[in-house]
Design a protein around this motif. Structure first.
Motif, short mmCIF file in Angstrom:
data_model
loop_
_atom_site.label_atom_id
_atom_site.label_comp_id
_atom_site.label_asym_id
_atom_site.label_seq_id
_atom_site.Cartn_x
_atom_site.Cartn_y
_atom_site.Cartn_z
N VAL A 1 29.62 34.56 34.44
CA VAL A 1 29.16 35.37 33.39
C VAL A 1 27.95 35.99 33.90
CG1 VAL A 1 27.48 33.42 32.88
CG2 VAL A 1 27.90 35.24 31.12
N LEU A 2 27.80 37.32 33.66
CA LEU A 2 26.87 38.30 34.31
C LEU A 2 25.55 38.15 33.69
CD1 LEU A 2 29.11 41.40 35.19
CD2 LEU A 2 28.67 39.22 36.54
N ASN A 3 24.57 38.64 34.38
CA ASN A 3 23.13 38.63 33.99
C ASN A 3 22.35 37.30 33.60
OD1 ASN A 3 23.02 41.41 33.88
ND2 ASN A 3 23.37 41.70 31.66
N GLY A 4 22.74 36.23 34.27
CA GLY A 4 22.13 34.93 34.45
C GLY A 4 22.19 34.45 33.01
N VAL A 5 23.39 34.47 32.12
CA VAL A 5 23.38 33.88 31.02
C VAL A 5 24.02 32.48 31.28
CG1 VAL A 5 24.22 33.97 28.61
CG2 VAL A 5 23.54 35.95 29.70
N SER A 6 23.49 31.45 30.44
CA SER A 6 24.13 30.33 30.66
C SER A 6 25.21 29.87 29.46
CB SER A 6 23.07 28.84 30.72
OG SER A 6 22.14 29.18 29.65
N ASN A 7 24.70 30.20 28.30
CA ASN A 7 25.83 29.91 27.02
C ASN A 7 25.99 31.16 26.51
OD1 ASN A 7 25.17 27.01 26.90
ND2 ASN A 7 23.30 27.29 25.87
N ILE A 8 27.42 31.50 26.61
CA ILE A 8 27.86 32.86 26.46
C ILE A 8 28.16 33.21 24.93
CG2 ILE A 8 29.70 34.41 27.30
CD1 ILE A 8 30.29 32.25 29.36
N GLY A 9 27.71 34.28 24.66
CA GLY A 9 27.97 34.48 23.17
C GLY A 9 28.53 36.04 23.08
N THR A 10 28.27 36.53 21.78
CA THR A 10 28.89 37.83 21.44
C THR A 10 28.12 38.73 22.30
OG1 THR A 10 29.40 37.19 19.06
CG2 THR A 10 29.29 39.68 19.55
N TYR A 11 28.90 40.03 22.90
CA TYR A 11 28.25 41.05 23.75
C TYR A 11 27.77 40.58 24.88
CZ TYR A 11 28.54 43.53 19.38
OH TYR A 11 29.01 43.90 18.13
N ASP A 12 28.27 39.36 25.36
CA ASP A 12 27.70 38.98 26.80
C ASP A 12 29.03 39.40 27.65
OD1 ASP A 12 25.33 37.61 26.78
OD2 ASP A 12 26.08 35.78 26.13
N VAL A 13 28.74 39.69 28.78
CA VAL A 13 29.82 40.22 29.96
C VAL A 13 30.24 39.17 30.74
CG1 VAL A 13 30.22 41.92 31.66
CG2 VAL A 13 29.01 42.42 29.83
N VAL A 14 31.69 38.85 30.81
CA VAL A 14 32.06 37.96 31.61
C VAL A 14 33.00 38.19 32.74
CG1 VAL A 14 31.58 36.13 29.89
CG2 VAL A 14 34.02 37.30 29.88
N VAL A 15 33.38 37.74 33.66
CA VAL A 15 34.50 37.96 34.62
C VAL A 15 35.61 36.95 34.48
CG1 VAL A 15 34.90 38.13 37.13
CG2 VAL A 15 32.59 38.77 36.41
N ILE A 16 36.85 37.36 34.44
CA ILE A 16 37.98 36.55 34.32
C ILE A 16 38.88 36.78 35.43
CG2 ILE A 16 37.93 36.69 31.62
CD1 ILE A 16 40.31 38.72 32.20
N ASN A 17 39.55 35.60 35.60
CA ASN A 17 40.41 35.66 37.09
C ASN A 17 41.88 36.29 36.65
OD1 ASN A 17 41.54 33.76 35.18
ND2 ASN A 17 42.13 32.21 37.04
N ARG A 18 42.14 37.59 36.04
CA ARG A 18 42.90 38.09 36.18
C ARG A 18 42.63 39.65 36.26
NH1 ARG A 18 44.60 34.00 36.89
NH2 ARG A 18 46.19 32.83 35.45
N GLY A 19 43.33 40.39 36.92
CA GLY A 19 43.19 41.86 37.31
C GLY A 19 44.27 42.68 37.16
N GLU A 20 44.26 43.85 37.95
CA GLU A 20 45.26 44.81 37.94
C GLU A 20 46.51 44.33 38.51
OE1 GLU A 20 43.40 47.89 40.15
OE2 GLU A 20 42.17 48.63 38.38
N LYS A 21 46.49 43.23 39.37
CA LYS A 21 47.69 42.76 40.01
C LYS A 21 48.42 42.07 38.92
CE LYS A 21 46.50 42.86 44.84
NZ LYS A 21 46.08 42.02 46.10
N ASP A 22 47.70 41.74 37.87
CA ASP A 22 48.31 40.84 36.95
C ASP A 22 48.70 41.71 35.62
OD1 ASP A 22 47.84 38.07 38.12
OD2 ASP A 22 45.87 38.80 37.97
N ARG A 23 48.54 43.04 35.78
CA ARG A 23 48.85 44.24 34.84
C ARG A 23 47.96 44.12 33.80
NH1 ARG A 23 53.32 42.49 31.98
NH2 ARG A 23 53.14 40.17 32.39
N ILE A 24 46.62 43.63 34.17
CA ILE A 24 45.42 43.82 33.18
C ILE A 24 44.87 45.16 33.21
CG2 ILE A 24 43.51 42.95 32.53
CD1 ILE A 24 45.83 41.10 32.08
#
Length: 399
Positions: free
Chosen positions: A261-284
């Motif tokens: 999770v970006l910007n040092g957030v600990s508890n993720i909520g609405t309008y927070d930005v996260v990183v997921i382990n799926r990308g263009e190689k997974d057709r995302i």
């Protein structure tokens, strides 16, 4: 918002392409309190409007019917009246423009509709993702190692700030004069395989090329952090902007995890930005929607382990639990250990009792991909019914 809405508001081309991307198997269901009419207000987003009418907002293109004969029919403006109706048992939403009137509609001969594009309703809140659109916050491990780096400063400084010059190894061409300075951050690893997917690249500053060479000379023109020796320098992608999009379901059967999770957030909520382990190689791709889930963890059964023993009297010193605790269970008698010649008498066999159960998965929110890299993607949390955490699961919406 008004100055940046231009990149978001044109969904006309996308609505046509959505028919190719979205399976017909998706059944459109109305929200429990869907209104019959809704007047678009300043500050609305297309995602928020879709959520008022539909249980699954990403199915908006399935029900949207623009007012024919009006310029830019797939744009929605404050003051437009959206009307819900049923056609052959299926919901349809139509813009009844002119019902509320407004200064942006001017009737000439022949009929022409004059409107400011910047006034149209954006798809999502641009402010939530704007900082992540042009900055490469994920770097491949090899790319970041091969990139030119800050090697020193003209004035023997230890760090550099705004308008300071820096020396960089090495830049041989002046074909690119705008650069970004990055600092390699945390590793991004797949939580299931422990495979290194890349590095979070922390944005430090922007710089302009003053002289090519080894070292080259650059000047800092904008900064968020002070520039240090070892920071990496890459060409700036200033022209990159988020293309027109509308949220649509991720590929059927796709699963993944939230890995950061970006910007040092600990508890993720609405309008927070996260990183997921799926990308263009997974057709995302941009606009793909995932549902998020909590659960799937192995939890202790406190009842079976005896921690919730309803007996009012605790065990006495003549009972094994008094000495061994409730985490042990009698399994029988043991003898001849460690071998038959050992001088140990027959004794009770106590084994640790550690019963577990798997916590069921529960839906916890919705996120949408807005920028993809090879192995990972950035996603915006659009809805969160409970606090999300790094490691939570994601899955494409059911068809």
């Amino acid at each position: 918002m008004r100055a940046t809405a231009r990149q978001f508001v044109r969904i006309s081309l996308l609505v046509g392409s959505m028919a190719l991307l979205m399976p017909a198997a998706f059944a459109v269901e109305l929200a429990p309190d869907a209104p019959r009419t809704y007047v678009v207000r300043s500050g609305d987003t297309l995602w928020g409007i879709a959520g008022r009418f539909l249980r699954d907002p990403w199915l908006w293109p399935e029900v949207w019917q623009a007012n024919p004969g009006v310029g830019d029919p797939d744009l929605i403006y404050p003051g437009d009246v959206l009307e819900l109706s049923m056609v052959n048992g299926e919901p349809r939403i139509r813009s009844n423009r002119g019902a509320r009137g407004g200064p942006r509609v001017v009737r000439l001969t022949p009929h022409v509709r004059s409107s400011r594009l910047d006034d149209a309703v954006p798809t999502i809140r641009f402010s939530a993702i704007a900082p992540f659109l042009t900055r490469p916050y994920v770097a491949d491990s090899q790319d970041i190692k091969r990139a030119p780096y800050v090697v020193g400063f003209p004035d023997e400084h230890l760090i550099a700030g705004l308008n300071d010059s820096i020396y960089v190894r090495r830049i041989d061409s002046n074909a690119q004069n705008s650069f970004q300075i990055l600092r390699p951050g945390d590793e991004l690893r797949d939580p299931d395989t422990n495979e290194l997917l890349g590095y979070e690249a922390v944005f430090v500053a922007s710089a302009r090329l003053e002289r090519v060479g080894d070292p080259a000379k650059l000047r800092v023109v904008r900064m968020e952090r002070q520039v240090s020796i070892g920071d990496r320098v890459i060409p700036s992608d200033e022209e990159r902007r988020l293309e027109n999009f509308f949220p649509h379901p991720a590929p059927e059967g796709m699963r993944g995890r939230i890995i950061s999770v970006l910007n040092g957030v600990s508890n993720i909520g609405t309008y927070d930005v996260v990183v997921i382990n799926r990308g263009e190689k997974d057709r995302i791709e941009t606009g793909h929607v995932f549902e998020t889930f909590v659960g799937g963890t192995k939890e202790r059964d406190f009842v079976k382990s005896g921690d919730y023993d309803p007996k009012w009297r605790g065990p006495g010193p003549l009972e094994s639990e008094f000495w061994l605790g409730s985490d042990y269970e009698k399994k029988g008698w043991r003898a001849d250990e460690p071998d038959s010649n050992a001088p140990f008498p027959l004794h009770m066999d106590f084994r640790r009792n550690n019963p577990k159960y798997f916590k069921p998965f529960e839906k916890s929110g919705i996120l949408m991909v807005f920028r993809s890299f090879d192995r990972v993607s950035f996603a915006l949390v659009l809805e969160a019914t409970r606090s999300l955490n790094v490691g939570d699961w994601i899955a494409s919406p059911p068809s």
